[in-house]
Motif scaffolding. Structure first.
Motif, PDB file in Angstrom:
ATOM      1  N   ASN A  52      -0.226  70.927  24.683  1.00  0.00           N
ATOM      2  CA  ASN A  52       1.204  70.658  24.804  1.00  0.00           C
ATOM      3  C   ASN A  52       2.069  71.898  24.608  1.00  0.00           C
ATOM      4  O   ASN A  52       3.260  71.793  24.365  1.00  0.00           O
ATOM      5  N   ARG A  53       1.448  73.094  24.716  1.00  0.00           N
ATOM      6  CA  ARG A  53       2.240  74.311  24.580  1.00  0.00           C
ATOM      7  C   ARG A  53       1.497  75.500  25.180  1.00  0.00           C
ATOM      8  O   ARG A  53       0.267  75.501  25.285  1.00  0.00           O
ATOM      9  N   VAL A  54       2.290  76.507  25.566  1.00  0.00           N
ATOM     10  CA  VAL A  54       1.736  77.731  26.137  1.00  0.00           C
ATOM     11  C   VAL A  54       2.713  78.872  25.835  1.00  0.00           C
ATOM     12  O   VAL A  54       3.928  78.689  25.882  1.00  0.00           O
ATOM     13  N   TYR A  55       2.156  80.037  25.476  1.00  0.00           N
ATOM     14  CA  TYR A  55       2.984  81.222  25.306  1.00  0.00           C
ATOM     15  C   TYR A  55       3.255  81.837  26.670  1.00  0.00           C
ATOM     16  O   TYR A  55       2.352  81.956  27.498  1.00  0.00           O
ATOM     17  N   LEU A  56       4.502  82.240  26.889  1.00  0.00           N
ATOM     18  CA  LEU A  56       4.888  82.913  28.123  1.00  0.00           C
ATOM     19  C   LEU A  56       5.144  84.378  27.799  1.00  0.00           C
ATOM     20  O   LEU A  56       6.103  84.713  27.104  1.00  0.00           O
ATOM     21  N   ASN A  57       4.239  85.240  28.255  1.00  0.00           N
ATOM     22  CA  ASN A  57       4.386  86.683  28.063  1.00  0.00           C
ATOM     23  C   ASN A  57       5.167  87.228  29.244  1.00  0.00           C
ATOM     24  O   ASN A  57       4.634  87.328  30.349  1.00  0.00           O
ATOM     25  N   VAL A  99      -0.271  73.748  30.843  1.00  0.00           N
ATOM     26  CA  VAL A  99      -1.731  73.748  30.828  1.00  0.00           C
ATOM     27  C   VAL A  99      -2.176  72.637  29.883  1.00  0.00           C
ATOM     28  O   VAL A  99      -1.353  71.932  29.317  1.00  0.00           O
ATOM     29  N   GLY A 100      -3.496  72.489  29.688  1.00  0.00           N
ATOM     30  CA  GLY A 100      -3.984  71.485  28.750  1.00  0.00           C
ATOM     31  C   GLY A 100      -3.359  71.688  27.382  1.00  0.00           C
ATOM     32  O   GLY A 100      -3.031  72.792  26.982  1.00  0.00           O
ATOM     33  N   GLU A 124      -7.149  82.620  27.615  1.00  0.00           N
ATOM     34  CA  GLU A 124      -7.747  81.700  26.652  1.00  0.00           C
ATOM     35  C   GLU A 124      -7.416  82.148  25.238  1.00  0.00           C
ATOM     36  O   GLU A 124      -7.900  83.175  24.767  1.00  0.00           O
ATOM     37  N   SER A 125      -6.582  81.423  24.577  1.00  0.00           N
ATOM     38  CA  SER A 125      -6.222  81.646  23.176  1.00  0.00           C
ATOM     39  C   SER A 125      -5.669  80.331  22.659  1.00  0.00           C
ATOM     40  O   SER A 125      -5.642  79.342  23.383  1.00  0.00           O
ATOM     41  N   ASP A 126      -5.222  80.325  21.434  1.00  0.00           N
ATOM     42  CA  ASP A 126      -4.643  79.101  20.877  1.00  0.00           C
ATOM     43  C   ASP A 126      -3.255  79.407  20.357  1.00  0.00           C
ATOM     44  O   ASP A 126      -3.115  80.037  19.315  1.00  0.00           O
TER      45      ASP A 126
END
Length: 143
Positions: free
Chosen positions: A126-131, A123-124, A88-90
């Protein structure tokens, strides 16, 4: 008698129609492989040495350029594995690793590139960081 014949024919037609011979087509992807989303695979998948040189996102494909020692790289088993946890982050974050099973015992250093379908990582929003474990760069997947 006509009613019995009608009911028999109707019953046979219904039985023959209940078995579908059509299959749902699988949507082809332009990527080489799919991304595995599994906490247990993230923990337990093979982890032979692999160096990630670069990653680039093109559409829903994550292109990974990587290197390892070997003879030809033909017997390598490579998968991109997501831990199946959303941080959970932005924007939200996901943890991934490149799993390598390398049975080759040669001294050559081989570089390859594979692309992985990452659409299952959306995910909800329109973007997600991929670590990506052992990769220093930032990877922002926007969709």
């Amino acid at each position: 008698m006509k009613n019995l014949l009608f009911l028999t024919i109707t019953g046979l037609l219904l039985i023959s129609c209940s078995k579908s011979t059509t299959t749902t087509p699988i949507t082809p992807t332009d990527c080489d492989l799919i991304t595995v989303v599994s906490e247990s695979d993230y923990i337990n998948a093979p982890s032979d040495y692999v160096a990630i040189n670069s990653v680039v996102i093109e559409g829903n494909c994550l292109k990974v350029n990587f290197s390892s020692s070997g003879c030809s790289g033909d017997s390598w088993e490579v998968k991109l594995v997501d831990a199946n946890i959303i941080l959970e982050s932005d924007p939200p974050q996901r943890n991934l690793r490149l799993s390598m099973k390398n049975p080759e015992a040669c001294e050559a250093y081989i570089t390859k590139e594979l692309s992985f379908d990452i659409s299952a990582l959306q995910v909800g929003g329109n973007r997600v960081y991929l670590n990506i474990k052992d990769y220093e760069g930032d990877v922002l997947y926007e969709y």
